[in-house]
Write a protein that holds these residues in place. Structure first.
Motif, PDB file in Angstrom:
ATOM      1  N   MET A   1     -67.840 -79.902  45.173  1.00 47.00           N
ATOM      2  CA  MET A   1     -68.085 -79.216  46.436  1.00 47.00           C
ATOM      3  C   MET A   1     -69.166 -79.964  47.203  1.00 47.00           C
ATOM      4  SD  MET A   1     -69.323 -75.276  46.989  1.00 47.00           S
ATOM      5  CE  MET A   1     -70.808 -75.534  46.012  1.00 47.00           C
ATOM      6  N   TRP A   2     -68.937 -80.216  48.497  1.00 47.92           N
ATOM      7  CA  TRP A   2     -69.891 -80.944  49.329  1.00 47.92           C
ATOM      8  C   TRP A   2     -70.250 -80.105  50.538  1.00 47.92           C
ATOM      9  CZ3 TRP A   2     -65.489 -83.197  47.280  1.00 47.92           C
ATOM     10  CH2 TRP A   2     -65.699 -84.212  46.331  1.00 47.92           C
ATOM     11  N   ASP A   3     -71.548 -79.923  50.745  1.00 44.45           N
ATOM     12  CA  ASP A   3     -72.067 -79.247  51.927  1.00 44.45           C
ATOM     13  C   ASP A   3     -72.253 -80.302  53.010  1.00 44.45           C
ATOM     14  OD1 ASP A   3     -73.480 -77.956  53.879  1.00 44.45           O
ATOM     15  OD2 ASP A   3     -75.115 -77.297  52.587  1.00 44.45           O
ATOM     16  N   LEU A   4     -71.411 -80.248  54.040  1.00 44.93           N
ATOM     17  CA  LEU A   4     -71.429 -81.262  55.093  1.00 44.93           C
ATOM     18  C   LEU A   4     -72.004 -80.705  56.386  1.00 44.93           C
ATOM     19  CD1 LEU A   4     -67.913 -82.828  54.387  1.00 44.93           C
ATOM     20  CD2 LEU A   4     -70.144 -83.490  53.456  1.00 44.93           C
ATOM     21  N   GLY A   5     -72.927 -79.786  56.258  1.00 44.02           N
ATOM     22  CA  GLY A   5     -73.559 -79.212  57.437  1.00 44.02           C
ATOM     23  C   GLY A   5     -72.688 -78.122  58.044  1.00 44.02           C
ATOM     24  N   PRO A   6     -72.021 -78.393  59.176  1.00 44.98           N
ATOM     25  CA  PRO A   6     -71.200 -77.355  59.816  1.00 44.98           C
ATOM     26  C   PRO A   6     -69.845 -77.136  59.158  1.00 44.98           C
ATOM     27  CG  PRO A   6     -71.133 -79.370  61.100  1.00 44.98           C
ATOM     28  CD  PRO A   6     -72.135 -79.609  59.999  1.00 44.98           C
ATOM     29  N   ILE A   7     -69.463 -77.975  58.191  1.00 48.71           N
ATOM     30  CA  ILE A   7     -68.199 -77.842  57.466  1.00 48.71           C
ATOM     31  C   ILE A   7     -68.458 -78.071  55.980  1.00 48.71           C
ATOM     32  CG2 ILE A   7     -66.668 -78.488  59.375  1.00 48.71           C
ATOM     33  CD1 ILE A   7     -66.736 -81.351  58.396  1.00 48.71           C
ATOM     34  N   ALA A   8     -67.470 -77.802  55.155  1.00 44.68           N
ATOM     35  CA  ALA A   8     -67.613 -78.016  53.707  1.00 44.68           C
ATOM     36  C   ALA A   8     -66.301 -78.555  53.162  1.00 44.68           C
ATOM     37  CB  ALA A   8     -67.983 -76.718  53.005  1.00 44.68           C
ATOM     38  N   LEU A   9     -66.390 -79.342  52.098  1.00 43.71           N
ATOM     39  CA  LEU A   9     -65.207 -79.919  51.462  1.00 43.71           C
ATOM     40  C   LEU A   9     -65.263 -79.625  49.972  1.00 43.71           C
ATOM     41  CD1 LEU A   9     -62.671 -81.792  51.976  1.00 43.71           C
ATOM     42  CD2 LEU A   9     -64.106 -83.665  51.158  1.00 43.71           C
ATOM     43  N   THR A  10     -64.126 -79.251  49.392  1.00 41.43           N
ATOM     44  CA  THR A  10     -64.053 -79.036  47.951  1.00 41.43           C
ATOM     45  C   THR A  10     -62.907 -79.852  47.368  1.00 41.43           C
ATOM     46  OG1 THR A  10     -62.587 -77.117  48.193  1.00 41.43           O
ATOM     47  CG2 THR A  10     -64.946 -76.689  48.119  1.00 41.43           C
ATOM     48  N   HIS A  11     -63.086 -80.268  46.131  1.00 41.06           N
ATOM     49  CA  HIS A  11     -62.049 -80.948  45.358  1.00 41.06           C
ATOM     50  C   HIS A  11     -61.730 -80.034  44.189  1.00 41.06           C
ATOM     51  CE1 HIS A  11     -60.753 -84.727  42.858  1.00 41.06           C
ATOM     52  NE2 HIS A  11     -59.747 -83.930  43.160  1.00 41.06           N
ATOM     53  N   ILE A  12     -60.495 -79.551  44.127  1.00 37.02           N
ATOM     54  CA  ILE A  12     -60.123 -78.504  43.183  1.00 37.02           C
ATOM     55  C   ILE A  12     -58.999 -78.978  42.278  1.00 37.02           C
ATOM     56  CG2 ILE A  12     -59.088 -76.193  43.002  1.00 37.02           C
ATOM     57  CD1 ILE A  12     -60.439 -75.545  45.668  1.00 37.02           C
ATOM     58  N   LYS A  13     -59.130 -78.680  40.993  1.00 37.21           N
ATOM     59  CA  LYS A  13     -58.034 -78.821  40.033  1.00 37.21           C
ATOM     60  C   LYS A  13     -57.786 -77.441  39.432  1.00 37.21           C
ATOM     61  CE  LYS A  13     -59.059 -83.627  38.780  1.00 37.21           C
ATOM     62  NZ  LYS A  13     -59.403 -84.566  37.676  1.00 37.21           N
ATOM     63  N   THR A  14     -56.535 -77.021  39.377  1.00 38.83           N
ATOM     64  CA  THR A  14     -56.241 -75.685  38.898  1.00 38.83           C
ATOM     65  C   THR A  14     -54.948 -75.652  38.107  1.00 38.83           C
ATOM     66  OG1 THR A  14     -55.790 -73.388  39.571  1.00 38.83           O
ATOM     67  CG2 THR A  14     -55.055 -75.099  41.066  1.00 38.83           C
ATOM     68  N   ASN A  15     -54.881 -74.751  37.155  1.00 36.31           N
ATOM     69  CA  ASN A  15     -53.619 -74.460  36.495  1.00 36.31           C
ATOM     70  C   ASN A  15     -52.746 -73.629  37.435  1.00 36.31           C
ATOM     71  OD1 ASN A  15     -54.507 -75.734  34.150  1.00 36.31           O
ATOM     72  ND2 ASN A  15     -55.466 -73.858  33.397  1.00 36.31           N
ATOM     73  N   GLU A  16     -51.518 -73.396  37.016  1.00 40.79           N
ATOM     74  CA  GLU A  16     -50.620 -72.557  37.800  1.00 40.79           C
ATOM     75  C   GLU A  16     -51.229 -71.165  37.975  1.00 40.79           C
ATOM     76  OE1 GLU A  16     -46.038 -70.803  37.463  1.00 40.79           O
ATOM     77  OE2 GLU A  16     -46.809 -72.296  36.027  1.00 40.79           O
ATOM     78  N   LEU A  17     -51.179 -70.633  39.199  1.00 47.75           N
ATOM     79  CA  LEU A  17     -51.745 -69.302  39.437  1.00 47.75           C
ATOM     80  C   LEU A  17     -51.193 -68.702  40.725  1.00 47.75           C
ATOM     81  CD1 LEU A  17     -53.932 -69.838  41.915  1.00 47.75           C
ATOM     82  CD2 LEU A  17     -55.391 -70.601  40.057  1.00 47.75           C
ATOM     83  N   ASN A  18     -51.430 -67.400  40.898  1.00 51.85           N
ATOM     84  CA  ASN A  18     -51.124 -66.696  42.135  1.00 51.85           C
ATOM     85  C   ASN A  18     -52.414 -66.473  42.905  1.00 51.85           C
ATOM     86  OD1 ASN A  18     -48.365 -66.427  41.427  1.00 51.85           O
ATOM     87  ND2 ASN A  18     -48.846 -64.625  40.191  1.00 51.85           N
ATOM     88  N   PHE A  19     -52.312 -66.363  44.229  1.00 48.63           N
ATOM     89  CA  PHE A  19     -53.499 -66.113  45.047  1.00 48.63           C
ATOM     90  C   PHE A  19     -53.143 -65.129  46.153  1.00 48.63           C
ATOM     91  CE2 PHE A  19     -51.464 -69.964  46.758  1.00 48.63           C
ATOM     92  CZ  PHE A  19     -51.278 -69.620  48.095  1.00 48.63           C
ATOM     93  N   ALA A  20     -54.176 -64.501  46.705  1.00 51.93           N
ATOM     94  CA  ALA A  20     -53.965 -63.534  47.785  1.00 51.93           C
ATOM     95  C   ALA A  20     -55.244 -63.369  48.580  1.00 51.93           C
ATOM     96  CB  ALA A  20     -53.514 -62.186  47.230  1.00 51.93           C
ATOM     97  N   SER A  21     -55.091 -63.097  49.862  1.00 51.80           N
ATOM     98  CA  SER A  21     -56.201 -62.701  50.725  1.00 51.80           C
ATOM     99  C   SER A  21     -55.728 -61.484  51.512  1.00 51.80           C
ATOM    100  CB  SER A  21     -56.573 -63.830  51.683  1.00 51.80           C
ATOM    101  OG  SER A  21     -57.606 -63.421  52.556  1.00 51.80           O
ATOM    102  N   VAL A  22     -56.456 -60.395  51.384  1.00 49.96           N
ATOM    103  CA  VAL A  22     -56.042 -59.150  52.039  1.00 49.96           C
ATOM    104  C   VAL A  22     -57.158 -58.649  52.938  1.00 49.96           C
ATOM    105  CG1 VAL A  22     -54.466 -58.501  50.198  1.00 49.96           C
ATOM    106  CG2 VAL A  22     -56.848 -57.802  50.052  1.00 49.96           C
TER     107      VAL A  22
END
Length: 295
Positions: A1-22
């Protein structure tokens, strides 16, 4: 994860999964940034009330974290650029118009390459670089997500950097291609011959750059004691028409002949004395190391 001031960038590795935003969640924890996602490996599928869209490797997707959505991801690796809604009004309008979609276009591919290049170079950035980085990222999002002549012109510098890196990777595959044509490379990159030449003007042009890469590759082979092929065969594999032409180009580039490298006069692995870099200040060590390599 990089804090770039007004924006941010992440590098993610993940297993299979479900996601949701409600929406209930966003009321409790109101994060409403856009997630600009580049999948490096794997696939994702996102569903909203009216449709479903999919994204695979190399394709940029746009999700608003404040919206309602759900989906799934396979075993994956991805880069996610988080862009807040107050980052820039113009960016907000553009991302708002394309949220819950992919940018699967030629310009979208430029944005993919920009994000990849950004991730590779983050370790070398200083805090003082963040302002320029944010400006370049803004220009690239606008030019690639909603291209106009003015936006592309504003993003000229970061676009050129992306195209140059892409061109270098492509030319590396042409080291043994005797049918190489500059026009073919321009077509593969989707740029004009003139634009391609301007990218490589600091290197003396495309042909000169490619010849130098071929000579460097030949130098490495000649210095390898396990590879005893004839020098003329090594030259022909790298698209030189005869040994004399190769020797002349080699001497111009390195100041000595291919035979010198084969004989171990140049290009070997010299046994240099060890240097106690720790005895010097951190600011001095890199220069000392480079000078040591000269013997």
């Amino acid at each position: 994860m990089w804090d770039l001031g007004p924006i941010a960038l992440t590098h993610i590795k993940t297993n299979e999964l479900n996601f949701a935003s409600v929406r209930g969640h966003t009321r409790r924890d109101p994060l409403d940034h856009w997630a600009v996602t580049l999948v490096l490996r794997g696939t994702t599928e996102t569903s909203i009330s009216c449709r479903t869209f999919r994204g695979g490797a190399g394709v940029v997707q746009v999700h608003p974290l404040g919206g309602s959505f759900e989906g799934s991801v396979t075993d994956s690796e991805m880069l996610i650029l988080f862009v807040p809604r107050d980052f820039c009004p113009e960016v907000a309008r553009v991302l708002g118009a394309i949220e819950f979609s992919t940018i699967d276009t030629g310009m979208g591919q430029l944005l993919s390459d920009f994000l990849l290049g950004l991730a590779r170079r983050l370790a070398n950035l200083e805090v003082t670089d963040l302002g320029n980085l944010a400006a370049a990222t803004k220009a690239m999002i606008l030019a690639c997500a909603s291209p106009t002549a003015d936006r592309i012109q504003e993003a000229e510098e970061p676009i050129s950097m992306v195209l140059l890196e892409r061109a270098r990777r492509l030319l590396q595959t042409k080291l043994f291609d005797a049918d190489f044509r500059i026009d073919g490379v321009a077509r593969e990159l989707g740029v004009s011959r003139t634009r391609l030449y301007r990218l490589f003007e600091p290197y003396g042009g495309v042909a000169h750059y490619l010849q130098r890469r071929r000579l460097i590759d030949a130098h490495a082979v000649l210095a390898d004691p396990c590879d005893q092929r004839l020098i003329v065969d090594i030259a022909e594999q790298r698209c030189f028409t005869d040994g004399a032409e190769f020797s002349r180009a080699f001497r111009r580039e390195f100041g000595y002949t291919p035979s010198d490298v084969r004989a171990g006069i140049h290009g070997g692995l010299p046994n240099r004395p060890a240097t106690d870099l720790a005895a010097n200040s951190p600011e001095e060590r890199f220069g000392i190391l480079l000078r040591k390599l000269h013997g």
